[in-house]
Design a protein around this motif. Sequence first.
Motif, short mmCIF file in Angstrom:
data_model
loop_
_atom_site.label_atom_id
_atom_site.label_comp_id
_atom_site.label_asym_id
_atom_site.label_seq_id
_atom_site.Cartn_x
_atom_site.Cartn_y
_atom_site.Cartn_z
N SER A 245 -0.82 -11.41 -19.62
CA SER A 245 -1.14 -11.29 -18.20
C SER A 245 -2.65 -11.34 -17.95
O SER A 245 -3.07 -11.24 -16.79
N ASN A 246 -3.44 -11.45 -19.03
CA ASN A 246 -4.91 -11.44 -18.89
C ASN A 246 -5.33 -10.18 -18.13
O ASN A 246 -6.04 -10.25 -17.11
N ALA A 247 -4.90 -9.04 -18.65
CA ALA A 247 -5.09 -7.79 -17.92
C ALA A 247 -5.50 -6.67 -18.87
O ALA A 247 -5.33 -6.75 -20.09
N VAL A 248 -6.03 -5.60 -18.26
CA VAL A 248 -6.31 -4.35 -18.96
C VAL A 248 -5.27 -3.34 -18.51
O VAL A 248 -5.05 -3.15 -17.30
N ILE A 249 -4.62 -2.70 -19.46
CA ILE A 249 -3.56 -1.72 -19.17
C ILE A 249 -4.00 -0.35 -19.66
O ILE A 249 -4.50 -0.21 -20.78
N ALA A 250 -3.83 0.65 -18.82
CA ALA A 250 -4.10 2.03 -19.20
C ALA A 250 -2.78 2.75 -19.41
O ALA A 250 -1.89 2.70 -18.55
N ILE A 251 -2.64 3.39 -20.57
CA ILE A 251 -1.44 4.16 -20.90
C ILE A 251 -1.80 5.64 -20.90
O ILE A 251 -2.74 6.07 -21.59
N SER A 252 -1.07 6.43 -20.11
CA SER A 252 -1.29 7.88 -20.07
C SER A 252 -0.43 8.53 -21.16
O SER A 252 0.79 8.64 -21.01
N SER A 253 -1.06 8.95 -22.23
CA SER A 253 -0.30 9.43 -23.39
C SER A 253 0.56 10.64 -23.05
O SER A 253 1.66 10.79 -23.58
N GLU A 254 0.09 11.50 -22.16
CA GLU A 254 0.86 12.70 -21.84
C GLU A 254 2.10 12.39 -21.00
O GLU A 254 3.01 13.22 -20.91
N ASP A 255 2.15 11.19 -20.42
CA ASP A 255 3.31 10.81 -19.61
C ASP A 255 4.35 10.01 -20.40
O ASP A 255 5.43 9.74 -19.88
N VAL A 256 4.01 9.62 -21.62
CA VAL A 256 4.94 8.84 -22.44
C VAL A 256 6.01 9.78 -23.00
O VAL A 256 5.68 10.74 -23.70
N PRO A 257 7.29 9.53 -22.72
CA PRO A 257 8.35 10.39 -23.27
C PRO A 257 8.49 10.17 -24.78
O PRO A 257 8.65 9.04 -25.24
N VAL A 258 8.41 11.25 -25.53
CA VAL A 258 8.49 11.20 -26.99
C VAL A 258 9.63 12.09 -27.44
O VAL A 258 9.82 13.20 -26.93
N LEU A 259 10.40 11.62 -28.40
CA LEU A 259 11.54 12.39 -28.90
C LEU A 259 11.08 13.72 -29.50
O LEU A 259 10.05 13.79 -30.18
N PRO A 260 11.85 14.79 -29.26
CA PRO A 260 11.53 16.09 -29.85
C PRO A 260 11.42 15.99 -31.37
O PRO A 260 12.18 15.27 -32.01
N ARG A 261 10.47 16.66 -31.93
CA ARG A 261 10.20 16.76 -33.36
C ARG A 261 9.55 15.51 -33.94
O ARG A 261 9.21 15.49 -35.13
N ALA A 262 9.34 14.48 -33.13
CA ALA A 262 8.73 13.27 -33.69
C ALA A 262 7.34 13.57 -34.24
O ALA A 262 6.98 13.11 -35.33
N ARG A 263 6.56 14.35 -33.51
CA ARG A 263 5.22 14.66 -33.98
C ARG A 263 5.27 15.54 -35.24
O ARG A 263 4.52 15.32 -36.19
N GLU A 264 6.15 16.52 -35.23
CA GLU A 264 6.30 17.39 -36.39
C GLU A 264 6.67 16.58 -37.63
O GLU A 264 6.06 16.74 -38.71
N LEU A 265 7.63 15.71 -37.50
CA LEU A 265 8.09 14.91 -38.64
C LEU A 265 7.03 13.92 -39.09
O LEU A 265 6.86 13.68 -40.29
N ALA A 266 6.30 13.35 -38.13
CA ALA A 266 5.22 12.43 -38.50
C ALA A 266 4.14 13.16 -39.28
O ALA A 266 3.60 12.62 -40.26
N SER A 267 3.84 14.37 -38.88
CA SER A 267 2.81 15.15 -39.58
C SER A 267 3.25 15.53 -40.99
O SER A 267 2.41 15.80 -41.87
N LEU A 268 4.57 15.51 -41.23
CA LEU A 268 5.10 15.79 -42.56
C LEU A 268 5.21 14.54 -43.43
O LEU A 268 5.65 14.60 -44.57
N GLY A 269 4.83 13.40 -42.86
CA GLY A 269 4.78 12.17 -43.64
C GLY A 269 5.88 11.17 -43.37
O GLY A 269 5.94 10.13 -44.04
N PHE A 270 6.75 11.44 -42.40
CA PHE A 270 7.86 10.53 -42.14
C PHE A 270 7.47 9.44 -41.13
O PHE A 270 8.07 9.28 -40.07
N VAL A 271 6.44 8.69 -41.50
CA VAL A 271 5.95 7.59 -40.67
C VAL A 271 6.29 6.28 -41.39
O VAL A 271 5.80 6.04 -42.50
N PRO A 272 7.13 5.43 -40.80
CA PRO A 272 7.52 4.20 -41.49
C PRO A 272 6.36 3.23 -41.64
O PRO A 272 5.40 3.24 -40.86
N GLY A 273 6.48 2.37 -42.66
CA GLY A 273 5.44 1.37 -42.90
C GLY A 273 5.24 0.46 -41.71
O GLY A 273 4.11 0.03 -41.43
#
Length: 349
Positions: A245-273
Amino acid sequence: METDSKVKLTSLSSKGGCGCKIGPADLGQVIRSLPPAEPNPNLLVGLDTSDDAGVYQLNDDLAIVQTVDFFTPIVDDPYSFGQIAAANAISDIYAMGGTPLTALNIVAFPITTLDKTILADIMRGAADKAKEAGITIVGGHSIDDKEPKFGMAVTGIVRPDRVRTNAGAQTGDNLILTKPIGVGIMTTAIKKEQLQPEEIARITEIMATLNKTAAECMADYPVHACTDVTGFGLLGHALEMAKGSNAVIAISSEDVPVLPRARELASLGFVPGGTKNNYSHIQSDVTFPDSMDQIDQWILCDAVTSGGLLISLGEQHAEALLTDLKAAGVEAAIIGEVTSEGAGHIIVI
């Protein structure tokens, strides 16, 4: 022969995790090496863009939409895997504004070492999901392979003047996301037996949910651009939209819905390649806040299977569409906006 229909399908995948696509950098390098396709005035959407499906015009009022997707198991229940694979393949038709009509099954299966009832359950799950979408399965192709894989080639129709691409976002648009992210992290945790049964049921339900309802709600609004969020992650697909679109997009991280425990599990190393590959591919085109740590950056790049639609439309229509989506049971949220014209960039705030 393995006779236990409860065999852990995810343990049979050498890649594991999200069953994600070839990374965008590697895929782009391959595609760039191919000779350009011959121009065809009837090809409305083809290889020269990063859109979800191809669109070929048949006459003034009708075009066909074609797409294909398949992957290795990301859950252990065969029926659920079939449903997820089907929902994921069909999604591209919805993202292009089309109506899916027919599908061909794509099957790779170790037929001599796994119980045939497993394959039957996979195909039954896909058939039930196709029925829900109003699709007729017209055939398919299968091979004997050491690693199970399943997916579909799907054909739909759309009016040529109603095609949604990822290249029409306009300054002032709001961005709506219709499913939470974090799927890749969660499915990696499934393989490592880190989720409770109720968590597996929840993530399975999200992945198996068709984007049909979201697409039907979207059809009533003047949408400027749309894509579905899958293997390249939220930021990867948003960046394709920004560049197209030849555009600049701003993403509000606090408004992005994230599954519960995703951050916890990522911090434990469960981040796929695939998630890390997505991050490496987009990081030069994304500005992250200094306060955002690596885990949160990875989550925004997480490789999704059967994710939601990312819809760009004018601010004056966004709240009404969001209300309609929520009333229809869609887990939607406004997560950002198109801030200006530009060379294609994402700003995370």
